[in-house]
Design a protein around this motif. Structure first.
Motif, PDB file in Angstrom:
ATOM      1  N   ILE A   1      -5.030   4.368  -2.774  1.00  0.00           N
ATOM      2  CA  ILE A   1      -3.800   4.681  -3.497  1.00  0.00           C
ATOM      3  C   ILE A   1      -2.781   5.005  -2.419  1.00  0.00           C
ATOM      4  CG2 ILE A   1      -2.670   6.204  -5.154  1.00  0.00           C
ATOM      5  CD1 ILE A   1      -5.534   6.782  -6.270  1.00  0.00           C
ATOM      6  N   ALA A   2      -1.848   4.079  -2.217  1.00  0.00           N
ATOM      7  CA  ALA A   2      -0.877   4.197  -1.121  1.00  0.00           C
ATOM      8  C   ALA A   2       0.430   4.763  -1.642  1.00  0.00           C
ATOM      9  CB  ALA A   2      -0.647   2.827  -0.491  1.00  0.00           C
ATOM     10  N   GLY A   3       0.808   5.930  -1.116  1.00  0.00           N
ATOM     11  CA  GLY A   3       2.071   6.551  -1.487  1.00  0.00           C
ATOM     12  C   GLY A   3       3.138   6.247  -0.449  1.00  0.00           C
ATOM     13  N   HIS A   4       4.348   5.907  -0.921  1.00  0.00           N
ATOM     14  CA  HIS A   4       5.458   5.550  -0.036  1.00  0.00           C
ATOM     15  C   HIS A   4       6.728   6.284  -0.485  1.00  0.00           C
ATOM     16  CE1 HIS A   4       3.163   2.157   1.628  1.00  0.00           C
ATOM     17  NE2 HIS A   4       2.723   1.991   0.390  1.00  0.00           N
ATOM     18  N   THR A   5       7.605   6.553   0.469  1.00  0.00           N
ATOM     19  CA  THR A   5       8.906   7.170   0.174  1.00  0.00           C
ATOM     20  C   THR A   5      10.013   6.316   0.784  1.00  0.00           C
ATOM     21  OG1 THR A   5       8.974   8.471   2.216  1.00  0.00           O
ATOM     22  CG2 THR A   5       7.882   9.498   0.312  1.00  0.00           C
ATOM     23  N   ASP A   6      11.246   6.703   0.483  1.00  0.00           N
ATOM     24  CA  ASP A   6      12.370   6.085   1.194  1.00  0.00           C
ATOM     25  C   ASP A   6      12.549   6.843   2.509  1.00  0.00           C
ATOM     26  OD1 ASP A   6      13.954   8.440   0.781  1.00  0.00           O
ATOM     27  OD2 ASP A   6      14.694   7.655  -1.116  1.00  0.00           O
ATOM     28  N   SER A   7      13.571   6.498   3.278  1.00  0.00           N
ATOM     29  CA  SER A   7      13.712   7.074   4.618  1.00  0.00           C
ATOM     30  C   SER A   7      14.579   8.329   4.663  1.00  0.00           C
ATOM     31  CB  SER A   7      14.286   6.033   5.573  1.00  0.00           C
ATOM     32  OG  SER A   7      15.589   5.668   5.167  1.00  0.00           O
TER      33      SER A   7
ATOM     34  N   ASN B   1      11.585   1.438  -2.437  1.00  0.00           N
ATOM     35  CA  ASN B   1      10.674   1.953  -1.406  1.00  0.00           C
ATOM     36  C   ASN B   1       9.864   3.157  -1.869  1.00  0.00           C
ATOM     37  OD1 ASN B   1      11.228  -0.010   0.498  1.00  0.00           O
ATOM     38  ND2 ASN B   1      12.988   1.114   1.303  1.00  0.00           N
ATOM     39  N   ARG B   2      10.345   3.878  -2.871  1.00  0.00           N
ATOM     40  CA  ARG B   2       9.592   5.018  -3.420  1.00  0.00           C
ATOM     41  C   ARG B   2       8.592   4.452  -4.422  1.00  0.00           C
ATOM     42  NH1 ARG B   2      14.994   7.174  -3.533  1.00  0.00           N
ATOM     43  NH2 ARG B   2      15.122   6.794  -5.774  1.00  0.00           N
ATOM     44  N   ARG B   3       7.342   4.316  -3.987  1.00  0.00           N
ATOM     45  CA  ARG B   3       6.381   3.620  -4.824  1.00  0.00           C
ATOM     46  C   ARG B   3       4.951   4.067  -4.532  1.00  0.00           C
ATOM     47  NH1 ARG B   3       7.344   1.047  -0.241  1.00  0.00           N
ATOM     48  NH2 ARG B   3       5.721  -0.228   0.709  1.00  0.00           N
ATOM     49  N   ILE B   4       4.082   3.709  -5.472  1.00  0.00           N
ATOM     50  CA  ILE B   4       2.637   3.837  -5.317  1.00  0.00           C
ATOM     51  C   ILE B   4       2.074   2.428  -5.407  1.00  0.00           C
ATOM     52  CG2 ILE B   4       0.495   4.617  -6.433  1.00  0.00           C
ATOM     53  CD1 ILE B   4       1.864   6.962  -5.183  1.00  0.00           C
ATOM     54  N   GLU B   5       1.172   2.105  -4.506  1.00  0.00           N
ATOM     55  CA  GLU B   5       0.488   0.807  -4.533  1.00  0.00           C
ATOM     56  C   GLU B   5      -1.025   1.064  -4.574  1.00  0.00           C
ATOM     57  OE1 GLU B   5       3.542  -1.803  -1.760  1.00  0.00           O
ATOM     58  OE2 GLU B   5       1.859  -0.783  -0.807  1.00  0.00           O
TER      59      GLU B   5
ATOM     60  N   ARG C   1     -14.348   6.649  -5.436  1.00  0.00           N
ATOM     61  CA  ARG C   1     -13.811   5.284  -5.387  1.00  0.00           C
ATOM     62  C   ARG C   1     -12.334   5.253  -5.008  1.00  0.00           C
ATOM     63  NH1 ARG C   1     -13.758   2.444 -10.239  1.00  0.00           N
ATOM     64  NH2 ARG C   1     -13.247   0.739  -8.845  1.00  0.00           N
ATOM     65  N   LEU C   2     -11.674   6.395  -5.008  1.00  0.00           N
ATOM     66  CA  LEU C   2     -10.223   6.436  -4.809  1.00  0.00           C
ATOM     67  C   LEU C   2      -9.872   7.176  -3.530  1.00  0.00           C
ATOM     68  CD1 LEU C   2      -9.310   7.346  -8.486  1.00  0.00           C
ATOM     69  CD2 LEU C   2      -9.271   5.069  -7.434  1.00  0.00           C
ATOM     70  N   LYS C   3      -9.092   6.516  -2.687  1.00  0.00           N
ATOM     71  CA  LYS C   3      -8.713   7.083  -1.392  1.00  0.00           C
ATOM     72  C   LYS C   3      -7.183   7.200  -1.338  1.00  0.00           C
ATOM     73  CE  LYS C   3      -8.879   6.026   3.522  1.00  0.00           C
ATOM     74  NZ  LYS C   3      -9.237   5.042   4.530  1.00  0.00           N
ATOM     75  N   PRO C   4      -6.644   8.409  -1.512  1.00  0.00           N
ATOM     76  CA  PRO C   4      -5.188   8.573  -1.451  1.00  0.00           C
ATOM     77  C   PRO C   4      -4.695   8.627  -0.007  1.00  0.00           C
ATOM     78  CG  PRO C   4      -6.214  10.672  -1.949  1.00  0.00           C
ATOM     79  CD  PRO C   4      -7.325   9.660  -1.870  1.00  0.00           C
ATOM     80  N   VAL C   5      -3.629   7.865   0.285  1.00  0.00           N
ATOM     81  CA  VAL C   5      -3.052   7.837   1.624  1.00  0.00           C
ATOM     82  C   VAL C   5      -1.536   7.903   1.495  1.00  0.00           C
ATOM     83  CG1 VAL C   5      -2.813   6.535   3.773  1.00  0.00           C
ATOM     84  CG2 VAL C   5      -4.954   6.409   2.480  1.00  0.00           C
ATOM     85  N   GLY C   6      -0.927   8.820   2.237  1.00  0.00           N
ATOM     86  CA  GLY C   6       0.532   8.927   2.252  1.00  0.00           C
ATOM     87  C   GLY C   6       1.108   8.265   3.488  1.00  0.00           C
ATOM     88  N   TYR C   7       1.956   7.267   3.282  1.00  0.00           N
ATOM     89  CA  TYR C   7       2.556   6.543   4.400  1.00  0.00           C
ATOM     90  C   TYR C   7       3.990   6.996   4.685  1.00  0.00           C
ATOM     91  CZ  TYR C   7      -1.393   3.362   4.333  1.00  0.00           C
ATOM     92  OH  TYR C   7      -2.648   2.826   4.409  1.00  0.00           O
TER      93      TYR C   7
ATOM     94  N   ALA D   1      -2.352  11.694  -3.989  1.00  0.00           N
ATOM     95  CA  ALA D   1      -3.432  12.579  -4.436  1.00  0.00           C
ATOM     96  C   ALA D   1      -3.292  12.909  -5.921  1.00  0.00           C
ATOM     97  CB  ALA D   1      -3.444  13.860  -3.596  1.00  0.00           C
ATOM     98  N   SER D   2      -2.066  13.078  -6.379  1.00  0.00           N
ATOM     99  CA  SER D   2      -1.821  13.342  -7.794  1.00  0.00           C
ATOM    100  C   SER D   2      -2.244  12.159  -8.656  1.00  0.00           C
ATOM    101  CB  SER D   2      -0.334  13.659  -7.991  1.00  0.00           C
ATOM    102  OG  SER D   2      -0.055  13.968  -9.331  1.00  0.00           O
ATOM    103  N   VAL D   3      -1.964  10.953  -8.196  1.00  0.00           N
ATOM    104  CA  VAL D   3      -2.387   9.745  -8.913  1.00  0.00           C
ATOM    105  C   VAL D   3      -3.912   9.689  -8.944  1.00  0.00           C
ATOM    106  CG1 VAL D   3      -2.448   7.225  -8.806  1.00  0.00           C
ATOM    107  CG2 VAL D   3      -0.278   8.441  -8.514  1.00  0.00           C
ATOM    108  N   ARG D   4      -4.544  10.015  -7.830  1.00  0.00           N
ATOM    109  CA  ARG D   4      -6.011  10.036  -7.786  1.00  0.00           C
ATOM    110  C   ARG D   4      -6.558  11.013  -8.812  1.00  0.00           C
ATOM    111  NH1 ARG D   4     -10.095  13.198  -5.450  1.00  0.00           N
ATOM    112  NH2 ARG D   4     -11.938  12.006  -4.821  1.00  0.00           N
TER     113      ARG D   4
END
Length: 169
Positions: A97-103, A158-162, A134-140, A119-122
């Motif tokens: 679960i990839a978390g992304h923000t804007d700059s 850019n503010r998204r979860i993938e 089965r779920l690995k949360p990662v903040g980019y 982590a909240s999505v997880r």
């Protein structure tokens, strides 16, 4: 229907197919005819199909959070609810679960916020029955933009979860 139980769908292997059919025949105890419409799909093809379904469900949609928070909004929960069956359809895969923000803001804060959101999505998915391992949360943070951060629409994109099925998992 009637006196026939039809089994349709994709399974991971011929062995899984045989096991399901054997259990179905035993369960109906000769009271129904079991009709086999199961298809054994190669693991990589199955994984690619599931990844495609996740991507399609998220295309043009954003899992929303409250401003500067990791709390999922009601609209965000609706989107996640539509993803849960897809995630559960491939039981043996680990999903990032990839978390992304804007700059905007400091990168350390962006990374922490994106990690907290992932982590909240997880946690949400686990509460809906997905096994936690089965779920690995990662903040980019803002390190992987898909649009320009120079415009409001780009920052929103850019503010998204993938969700990414991890290889070799």
């Amino acid at each position: 229907s009637g006196d026939t139980l039809t089994l349709r769908g994709e399974v991971a292997s011929e062995e899984a197919k045989a096991d399901i059919l054997q259990k179905a025949v035993a369960a109906v105890n000769n009271t129904l005819t079991v009709k086999d419409q199961l298809v054994a799909v190669a693991r990589e093809a199955q994984r690619a199909r599931v990844q495609g379904k996740l991507d399609d469900k998220l295309r043009g949609r954003t899992i929303e959070f409250e401003i500067t928070s990791a709390r999922i909004t009601r609209d965000g929960a609706v989107i996640l609810d539509s993803l849960i069956p897809i995630i559960q359809s491939i039981e043996d895969a680990t999903i990032e679960i990839a978390g992304h923000t804007d700059s905007r803001g400091k990168e350390a804060e962006n990374r922490a916020l994106s990690q907290a959101r992932a982590a909240s999505v997880r946690e949400y998915c686990v509460a809906k029955g997905v096994r936690p391992e089965r779920l690995k949360p990662v903040g980019y943070g803002s390190t992987k933009p898909v649009a320009s951060n120079a415009t409001p629409s780009g920052r929103l994109t850019n503010r998204r979860i993938e969700f990414h099925l991890l290889k070799g998992e």
